[in-house]
Design an enzyme around this catalytic site. Structure first.
Site, PDB file in Angstrom:
ATOM      1  N   CYS A   1       0.830  -1.212   0.000  1.00  0.00           N
ATOM      2  CA  CYS A   1       0.000   0.000   0.000  1.00  0.00           C
ATOM      3  C   CYS A   1       0.862   1.259   0.000  1.00  0.00           C
ATOM      4  CB  CYS A   1      -0.943   0.005   1.208  1.00  0.00           C
ATOM      5  SG  CYS A   1      -0.096  -0.040   2.803  1.00  0.00           S
TER       6      CYS A   1
ATOM      7  N   GLU B   1      -2.697   0.528  -4.277  1.00  0.00           N
ATOM      8  CA  GLU B   1      -2.155  -0.754  -3.838  1.00  0.00           C
ATOM      9  C   GLU B   1      -1.407  -1.316  -5.039  1.00  0.00           C
ATOM     10  OE1 GLU B   1      -2.614  -3.579  -0.359  1.00  0.00           O
ATOM     11  OE2 GLU B   1      -3.208  -1.504  -0.686  1.00  0.00           O
TER      12      GLU B   1
END
Length: 477
Positions: A424, A470
Site C-alpha cells: 500500500c 495498492e
C-alpha cells in the site's frame, strides 16, 4: 468550490472473470503525458493552497488533507496515480542500476506497468473508519471526526467527517451518535494522556450485508472497576435503548487502553452487546472479522485484486502457496481450490483464529495458519524445507514493509521462484524490500540466494479520492 461540486459516480461492481488479467487495458494509451500530469499537479496544489486560506471552510480543509484528489473526475484521478506509480518504478530501476543490475526497461521503468485498475465503488467505499476525539473548529474538545493539522505543529483541529466522499453514511452516523454520547457524559475526553480524560477514538467496521461493529477506546486513568462498569453500562444503554439505536449495531466493543494503539492481547476488546464478529463475502467465500483483524478497506476492489493475484501466481494443483501477513486468510483461501496447500502466517492472534474459522466454515481443508511474527515463523519454516512441490509466496505487509529476516528467508529459499508483493506504500519501506530481493548475492547480509527480477507491476485503486494505490509487483527468478 463547494464540496457538492465533487463528481459523484454511480456504484458499480466488476464481475469476476477468469480472464481478468488478460483483459486489463494496454500499457500507455489514453494516458496523460508526464508533462501534462505535472501541470495538473501544480494546478491542484494551487487550488489546495487556496482552500487552506483563512476563508476556506474546515470541511474543504479536511477533504484536501484526507482525499486530496476529490475535485478531479475519477478518470483523471487514475491518470495521476498512474504517473506516481511510474515514478516509483523508475526510482526502483535507478536504484537497481546503482547496484550493478541492468534493470532499465522502456520509459526508464524496472518492468512493464499496467494502467491502474479502477475501484468498482468510488464513493463511500471504506469498510473501516477511525474517528478521533479532540477540539473542533468551535473549540469543543468533545468533537468526533478527523484531523486537520499535525501534533508536531500543534495546530490540530478535529473536523466532523459528514461530507467526506470515501466514508459511508453508516460510519458517519455512528460517529455523530458517539459525539452526542460523550457530550452528555460527565467524563472528559482524553486528548493528551498526561492531562487526564477518558473518551478516545472510535473505530467503525461494516460489511456489505449491513452489519456494523463499533469499537470505542477509553483511557481508564484512575477509575476503579465500579466506575468503569458504570460507564460501560451507560454506553450500552445509549446504543441499545437510547438515541444510538438508529445505528443498529451488530457489535459494540469497549477497550480500556493506556497506549496509543494496543492489541487484544495487550488490552482485551470487551463485547458490551451483540455478536462477537461480523461477516463479509469475498469471491463466494464467507469471512469472519474480529475487532482488530486486518481486512482490505475496500471490499469490492479487494475482490478484483485477489482475482489478479490468483492469475499472476500461476499456481497449479501441485503448488504450495505461502501467504505471508495473511490477516484473516482472504488471499490464501481464495486460491485454495487451485493449489495443493496453503500456509498462512500472521502476527495478530485473533486474525489467525478468524482465518482458521474461515477455512473450516468454507470447507477448506488444505491449509494451515501460524500465529506469530513473520520474522520468527518463516525462517524456521523454510530452514528445513524439503518439499519438492512448487512454492509460490504472496506477501501483503503493513506500510512498515517486511522485516529483513523475512526477506532473507524468502531470498535464500531456492524453492520460491515466484513472489507477489502487495504494497500500500511502495515508495516507503517496501522499496528497501524490493532492493534486498533483487540485489546481487551478499554474504555480509547473508543473502546467498539467486536474486529476484521485477517482472510486472499492476496498481489497484483501493482508495479513490486519495493519492494512494495498492501496487502488486511480481518478482520471478
Amino acid at each position: 468550490m463547494a464540496l457538492s461540486c465533487a463528481l459523484r459516480l454511480p456504484h458499480r461492481r466488476l464481475c469476476p472473470s477468469g480472464a481478468l488479467l488478460s483483459s486489463l487495458p494496454g500499457q500507455d494509451h489514453s494516458l496523460l503525458t508526464e508533462e501534462k500530469t505535472a501541470a495538473k499537479w501544480k494546478e491542484k496544489k494551487k487550488a489546495r493552497q487556496g482552500c487552506n486560506l483563512p476563508g476556506s471552510s474546515w470541511e474543504e480543509r479536511l477533504a484536501n488533507a484526507v482525499t486530496p484528489l476529490w475535485r478531479l473526475p475519477y478518470q483523471k484521478q487514475l491518470q495521476v496515480k498512474y504517473q506516481s506509480q511510474r515514478k516509483i518504478l523508475q526510482t526502483l530501476a535507478s536504484r537497481l542500476e546503482k547496484l550493478g543490475i541492468d534493470a532499465q526497461k522502456p520509459g526508464g521503468l524496472c518492468c512493464p506497468l499496467q494502467p491502474v485498475v479502477p475501484s468498482p465503488v468510488i464513493n463511500g467505499y471504506r469498510n473501516k473508519s477511525t474517528f478521533s476525539v479532540n477540539r473542533g473548529p468551535d473549540g469543543n474538545p468533545k468533537t468526533v471526526g478527523l484531523y486537520v493539522g499535525t501534533g508536531r505543529a500543534r495546530n490540530i483541529v478535529c473536523v466532523k467527517a459528514n461530507h467526506m466522499e470515501n466514508i459511508p453514511p453508516e460510519h458517519k452516523q455512528v460517529a455523530e451518535c458517539y459525539e452526542e454520547f460523550i457530550r452528555c457524559s460527565s467524563l472528559d475526553p482524553c486528548i493528551l494522556f498526561h492531562e487526564g480524560g477518558h473518551w478516545r477514538e472510535l473505530v467503525v467496521r461494516t460489511t456489505s450485508h449491513g452489519q456494523t461493529m463499533a469499537i470505542i477506546t477509553f483511557h481508564p486513568q484512575e477509575l476503579g472497576q465500579e466506575a468503569l462498569a458504570t460507564q460501560k453500562a451507560l454506553l450500552k444503554e445509549f446504543f441499545m435503548c437510547g438515541p444510538g439505536t438508529v445505528c443498529a449495531l451488530t457489535s459494540l466493543y469497549f477497550q480500556e487502553s493506556t497506549m496509543t494503539r494496543c492489541s487484544h492481547e495487550q488490552s482485551p476488546f470487551q463485547l458490551l452487546h451483540g455478536e462477537p464478529h461480523i461477516f463479509e463475502e469475498v469471491l463466494g467465500l464467507k469471512f469472519r472479522i474480529s475487532p482488530d483483524a486486518f481486512f482490505q478497506v475496500n471490499t469490492g476492489a479487494a475482490e478484483v485484486l485477489y482475482q489478479v493475484v490468483r492469475e499472476l501466481s500461476q499456481a497449479g494443483g501441485d503448488t504450495i502457496l505461502l501467504d505471508i501477513c495473511c490477516g484473516t486468510g482472504t488471499i490464501g483461501l481464495s486460491l485454495a481450490h487451485q493449489v495443493s496447500k496453503i500456509i498462512g502466517i500472521e502476527v495478530v492472534e485473533k486474525a489467525i483464529e478468524d482465518a482458521r474459522w474461515n477455512a473450516a466454515f468454507n470447507g477448506i481443508l488444505n491449509c494451515e495458519f501460524h500465529s506469530g511474527k513473520a520474522e520468527a515463523v518463516l525462517p524456521q519454516l523454510l530452514s528445513s524445507w524439503e518439499d519438492a512441490r512448487p512454492l509460490v509466496a504472496v506477501v501483503n505487509p503493513s506500510r512498515a514493509g517486511l522485516h529483513y529476516r523475512v526477506v532473507r528467508a524468502i531470498r535464500n529459499c531456492k524453492s520460491i521462484r515466484r513472489l507477489l508483493y502487495i504494497s500500500c506504500k511502495p515508495e516507503g519501506e517496501a522499496m528497501r524490500n524490493f532492493l534486498e530481493l533483487c540485489c546481487p548475492p551478499d554474504p555480509g547480509k547473508k543473502l546467498a540466494g539467486e536474486p529476484f527480477v521485477p517482472t510486472l507491476a499492476i496498481p489497484f485503486d483501493m482508495f479513490p479520492h486519495t493519492v494512494h494505490c495498492e501496487l502488486v509487483l511480481l518478482f520471478t527468478r
